[in-house]
Each structure stands twice: as C-alpha cells, then as structure tokens.
Design a protein around this motif. Sequence first.
Motif: not given
Length: 288
Positions: A45, A69-70, A185, A188-189, A199
Amino acid sequence: MAERRNYTDAYWWSRDGLRLHYRDYAGPADKPPILCLPGLTRNARDFEMLADRLAGAWRVLCLDFRGRGESAYAKDPMSYVPLTYLQDVEALVHELAIERFVSVGTSLGGIVTMLLAATDRARLAGVVLNDVGPELNPSGLARIRTYVGKAVWHPTWMHAARHVAEAHGDVYPGYGVEEWLCMAKRLYRVNSSGRIVLDYDMKIAEPFRVPGNEAGPDLWPTLDAMRGRPVLVVRGERSDILSAPAAEKMAARLDDAELVTVPGVGHAPALDEPEVIAAMERTLARVR
C-alpha cells in the motif's frame, strides 16, 4: 460507493511454501515492469500513489514481503532477512517469466534491490534506491529497533493517525490530518476483533535485533553491478539512515545516476514529492 481499484490482487509461492501477495497494475508488455519493494514494516500500500501515477504507461507490481500485508507469516522468524526476501522476489520473477525489470526499493526494499543487482545484473533495467545505501547510519537503525515488533492497537482510525503523527512528525513535518490518516491506513489493518493493529508479523523484529542482519554482506560492490543502468538515489534531507556523504558517494560511483534530496523530510521520502516525481520521470525515460 465501492472503492475504485486499478490493480489486481495476485499471489505467488515462496520456496519454503508461503503464499505471498502482490498488486498488479496493468501496463504495456513491451516495457520492463516496475517492481516496488517496501520497507521493513511497510507493505504494498505504500506505493499506491506511485502506482496510480505510472499504471497504464508501465506495468507496476507492488509486493508484500513475507510477514506483511496479505502475505503469509513465516513459521521461522529467522527467515525474515534480506537474503530470504531476495529468494522470494526471484521466485516471483521466475514465475512471471520477467526477463528485465525496474526495481524501486524503499529502505529494506532497496537492500533487496542491491542484492538483486549482485545476483544477476542483466535483469535490472533501472533502479530507484529510496533513502538506503550500502552504508546504514547506526543511530537510525537503533531508532528503528526501539519500535519494530512492538504490538500496538487503536480503537479508531483517528486514534491510529494521531499515534502515527506523534511517532513520525519529525519525518514528515508538513503533513496534516489527511496525510496522517492515509499513512495510518497503510501501516495498520482492522483485525477480527475490530481493533486497528499494525499490519505485519511482530516476529520480523527478531533477526533485525541482531547487529549485521539489517543488510548482510558488504553492499558497496553491488553498486558496480548497476553501472550502465539509469539509477535514481533518493534521500530525505533529515534522514538518519542514509547520510549525505554516503548518498553522494553512491551517485559518484555510478555512471548514470542522479541524486535527489527531498528537503525537510526524514526516513523515508514517500516518493510523491514533486522533486522525486520529476526525477523518476527522467530516470524512467532512460530505461531501455
């Protein structure tokens, strides 16, 4: 209203079986794609604005390193080191059959970029090193060790933004509420309990606490592998990671390098500053 997205979420597998994530912004196939590699506690991001600006003219791949992240978290925290991240990036490049690419690396991502140059210079079509180099300022590393791996959470995004502003106000003194919310943003998540949490896997701090694990081997020779390629060295004027003499030495060592110092900014520039945007356009125009 649904969020507008101009990218595809995609995944690849590491050699040790982790499912890793990247954002794929479409672009022409006749240009080398741009790989964006984030900093220690950051994720894909971080490159939203850069990718939005370049998408269409270039294919842009924004990676989440393992544990961020993911991307999946590693079972062995000692795999959170640059040489493993290098192997992860190599696995993606191999899977996508990418012959050449431009690497944009912020901080840790820049270290991985330097390692990529050392392992196979023919793949690099261009380089952007954002506030990082072969010499890392010990005081800056000590500062990072004071906060990395410390779990914090917030009840609202405004609380998170306020915390980020307090922690990084000296890095981005010109930021206002909107910029701090945007940064929050990215950092963090929202977890399953509805809390706003950092995150990344807190265990990324374990190898980083060991002196010498930040980068690995002597990285000055990796710059030699970048000769003949357009290179942009970005430094925040107030950076405590990349010193001005080190940045100047980096640019002088290369035959096609430009050094841009972002006034009033610390570690690390966001890459949306006017000076950086203009310099990156000049660098990409020299990519062949």
